[in-house]
Write a protein that holds these residues in place. Structure first.
Motif, short mmCIF file in Angstrom:
data_model
loop_
_atom_site.label_atom_id
_atom_site.label_comp_id
_atom_site.label_asym_id
_atom_site.label_seq_id
_atom_site.Cartn_x
_atom_site.Cartn_y
_atom_site.Cartn_z
N PHE A 111 -15.69 0.25 -4.12
CA PHE A 111 -14.88 0.32 -2.99
C PHE A 111 -13.52 1.00 -3.35
O PHE A 111 -12.96 2.21 -2.67
N ALA A 112 -13.34 0.71 -4.77
CA ALA A 112 -12.00 1.82 -4.87
C ALA A 112 -12.13 3.23 -5.03
O ALA A 112 -11.67 3.74 -5.21
N ALA A 113 -13.03 2.86 -5.56
CA ALA A 113 -13.19 4.80 -6.48
C ALA A 113 -13.22 6.08 -5.11
O ALA A 113 -12.40 6.47 -4.91
N GLU A 114 -14.05 5.25 -4.33
CA GLU A 114 -14.23 5.80 -2.85
C GLU A 114 -12.87 5.79 -1.76
O GLU A 114 -13.00 6.37 -0.84
N LEU A 115 -12.21 4.26 -1.73
CA LEU A 115 -11.42 4.65 -0.38
C LEU A 115 -10.17 4.06 -0.89
O LEU A 115 -8.42 4.06 -0.34
N LEU A 116 -9.86 3.51 -2.25
CA LEU A 116 -8.61 2.58 -2.62
C LEU A 116 -7.72 3.77 -3.25
O LEU A 116 -6.39 3.00 -2.68
N MET A 117 -7.55 4.69 -3.48
CA MET A 117 -6.86 5.29 -4.29
C MET A 117 -5.86 5.32 -3.16
O MET A 117 -4.73 5.48 -3.48
N PRO A 118 -5.69 6.83 -2.48
CA PRO A 118 -5.14 6.96 -1.46
C PRO A 118 -4.52 5.46 -0.60
O PRO A 118 -3.26 6.05 -0.44
N MET A 119 -5.03 4.89 -0.90
CA MET A 119 -4.05 3.96 0.21
C MET A 119 -2.50 2.74 -1.10
O MET A 119 -1.57 3.04 -0.60
N LEU A 120 -3.34 3.44 -2.32
CA LEU A 120 -2.52 2.88 -3.86
C LEU A 120 -1.40 3.45 -3.59
O LEU A 120 -0.05 3.69 -3.95
N ALA A 121 -1.90 5.34 -3.50
CA ALA A 121 -1.05 5.85 -4.19
C ALA A 121 0.13 6.29 -2.57
O ALA A 121 2.02 6.33 -2.59
N SER A 122 -0.22 6.01 -1.11
CA SER A 122 1.02 5.02 -0.50
C SER A 122 1.86 4.52 -0.40
O SER A 122 3.26 4.20 0.87
N PHE A 123 1.19 3.22 -0.73
CA PHE A 123 1.41 2.51 -0.84
C PHE A 123 3.37 2.14 -2.01
O PHE A 123 3.73 2.15 -2.23
N THR A 124 2.42 2.75 -3.19
CA THR A 124 3.30 2.87 -4.88
C THR A 124 4.74 3.75 -3.60
O THR A 124 5.96 3.75 -4.71
N GLU A 125 4.62 4.41 -3.10
CA GLU A 125 5.37 5.64 -2.35
C GLU A 125 6.45 4.93 -1.70
O GLU A 125 7.48 5.08 -1.81
N ARG A 126 5.44 3.77 -0.62
CA ARG A 126 6.83 3.40 0.28
C ARG A 126 7.18 2.15 -0.80
O ARG A 126 8.71 1.97 -0.18
N TYR A 127 7.04 1.65 -1.71
CA TYR A 127 7.36 0.69 -2.65
C TYR A 127 7.56 0.81 -4.27
O TYR A 127 6.86 0.13 -4.62
N PRO A 128 8.21 2.21 -4.18
CA PRO A 128 8.18 2.27 -5.68
C PRO A 128 8.61 1.33 -6.57
O PRO A 128 8.59 1.37 -8.02
N ASP A 129 9.54 -0.24 -5.93
CA ASP A 129 9.76 -0.94 -7.29
C ASP A 129 8.11 -2.21 -7.58
O ASP A 129 8.66 -3.18 -8.53
N ILE A 130 7.62 -1.68 -7.23
CA ILE A 130 6.41 -2.64 -6.89
C ILE A 130 5.03 -1.88 -8.29
O ILE A 130 4.96 -1.01 -7.71
N ARG A 131 5.09 -3.08 -8.88
CA ARG A 131 3.83 -2.37 -10.16
C ARG A 131 2.20 -2.71 -10.46
O ARG A 131 2.57 -4.16 -10.01
N ILE A 132 1.65 -2.16 -9.49
CA ILE A 132 0.50 -2.92 -9.45
C ILE A 132 -0.48 -2.69 -10.31
O ILE A 132 -0.77 -1.59 -11.30
N GLU A 133 -1.19 -3.90 -10.98
CA GLU A 133 -1.97 -4.19 -11.90
C GLU A 133 -3.56 -4.08 -11.43
O GLU A 133 -3.82 -5.05 -10.71
N LEU A 134 -4.63 -2.75 -11.35
CA LEU A 134 -5.77 -3.09 -10.80
C LEU A 134 -6.86 -3.25 -11.81
O LEU A 134 -7.21 -3.15 -12.68
N ILE A 135 -7.98 -4.16 -10.78
CA ILE A 135 -8.11 -5.30 -11.80
C ILE A 135 -9.82 -4.73 -10.90
O ILE A 135 -10.38 -5.24 -10.04
N LEU A 136 -11.02 -3.71 -11.36
CA LEU A 136 -11.75 -3.33 -10.65
C LEU A 136 -13.18 -4.78 -11.16
O LEU A 136 -12.66 -4.52 -12.66
N ALA A 137 -13.43 -5.01 -10.27
CA ALA A 137 -14.62 -6.64 -10.18
C ALA A 137 -15.86 -6.44 -9.84
O ALA A 137 -15.23 -6.97 -8.50
#
Length: 298
Positions: A111-137
């Motif tokens: 799911f992350a490889a196909e869809l999630l990365m663009p969503m994370l990109a737009s999220f971090t652009e909108r909320y630059p003070d949040i740092r994400i640790e993504l755990i693929l499992a």
């Protein structure tokens, strides 16, 4: 002359944690690896702890270390302490008023490889003070222990201890290569997830359609299925949200309701009001809801 009160034995959290690790792992070697110490250090620590308590905590059996009555009491106390510490950290973590800080997110690798990365990109652009640790499992992480703050999960029955929302139904169909013509699917070579994936539902689905000697490849995870079908190893069940948009594949049947599950975004109740958790869950839901037809194979 007044007698002094016996203060009893003073123990610290590390000693409780050590005893629980030995019990959880069934012996010193595995417990030592979990705690980042060597076997001889673990051996000395257990001997010192038992001497301090003047009682044996574990029976040393050939099959492993088995807690005595005293050991069971200490392990139960350790579990309560661990739960209290985790509850405290969740409460503190949930008090943030502004969307900032660390956010641990778990999601299936495919799911992350196909869809999630663009969503994370737009999220971090909108909320630059949040740092994400993504755990693929593919495995289910424990949000009560804060193994993650937010889980994106495909599940028929998410844990009742979590809160969140269902975003879509994930449909599955049978797919093959786009450059091949297929006749009777029961005569084809098949690819299937193994018995431990989704409680064996995929394996039962495939075995109900073809004899065992037609199953050319079994995988112990969902990831890799699509690549195997595309490589020509055989036909097999795939999630519609990825396979339908792959020009190298064609859908041969489905969607099959018995293979479907729900897509959820979840968190622990103590964290749902934390600003960084709330805005992340809202952002992902907002991005995913328009994709419902793709998930549902429509």
């Amino acid at each position: 002359m007044r007698r002094r009160k016996d203060p009893g034995v003073a123990l610290d959290w590390d000693e409780f944690r050590f005893a629980k690790a030995v019990a959880d792992r069934g012996g010193l070697t595995a417990a030592a690896a979990d705690l980042g110490i060597n076997h001889s250090t673990a051996f000395r620590r257990l001997a010192a702890l038992e001497a301090k308590l003047n009682t044996r905590l574990f029976e040393r059996l050939r099959t492993g270390y088995v807690p005595t009555t005293a050991g069971q009491a200490m392990i139960a106390a350790a579990a309560r302490i661990e739960a209290d510490v985790a509850r405290f950290t969740r409460v503190v973590a949930g008090q943030g008023e502004t969307p900032s800080g660390e956010l641990r997110v778990t999601a299936p690798a495919g799911f992350a490889a196909e869809l999630l990365m663009p969503m994370l990109a737009s999220f971090t652009e909108r909320y630059p003070d949040i740092r994400i640790e993504l755990i693929l499992a593919e495995a289910t992480l424990n949000l009560s222990r804060r193994d993650a703050d937010v889980a994106i999960r495909i599940s028929r029955e998410p844990s009742e201890t979590l809160v969140g929302r269902r975003l879509a139904v994930t449909a599955w169909g049978v797919y093959g290569r786009a450059d091949r013509a297929y006749g009777d699917l029961a005569r084809e070579a098949w690819i299937s997830p193994g018995r431990l994936v989704a409680g064996g539902s995929f394996m039962r689905f495939v075995e109900g359609r073809v004899p065992p000697d037609h199953i050319r490849l079994r995988l112990n995870a969902v990831i890799g299925l699509e690549a195997a079908v595309q490589a020509g190893l055989g036909i097999g069940p795939l999630p519609c949200f990825t396979a339908d948009v792959n020009p190298a594949l064609q859908r041969l049947s489905g969607p099959h309701p018995e293979l479907g599950a729900d897509l959820w975004i979840l968190t622990h109740p103590d964290l749902r009001h934390a600003a960084r958790v709330r805005v992340f869950m809202e952002h992902i839901a907002e991005a995913l809801l328009p994709l419902r037809p793709r998930f549902e194979g429509r």
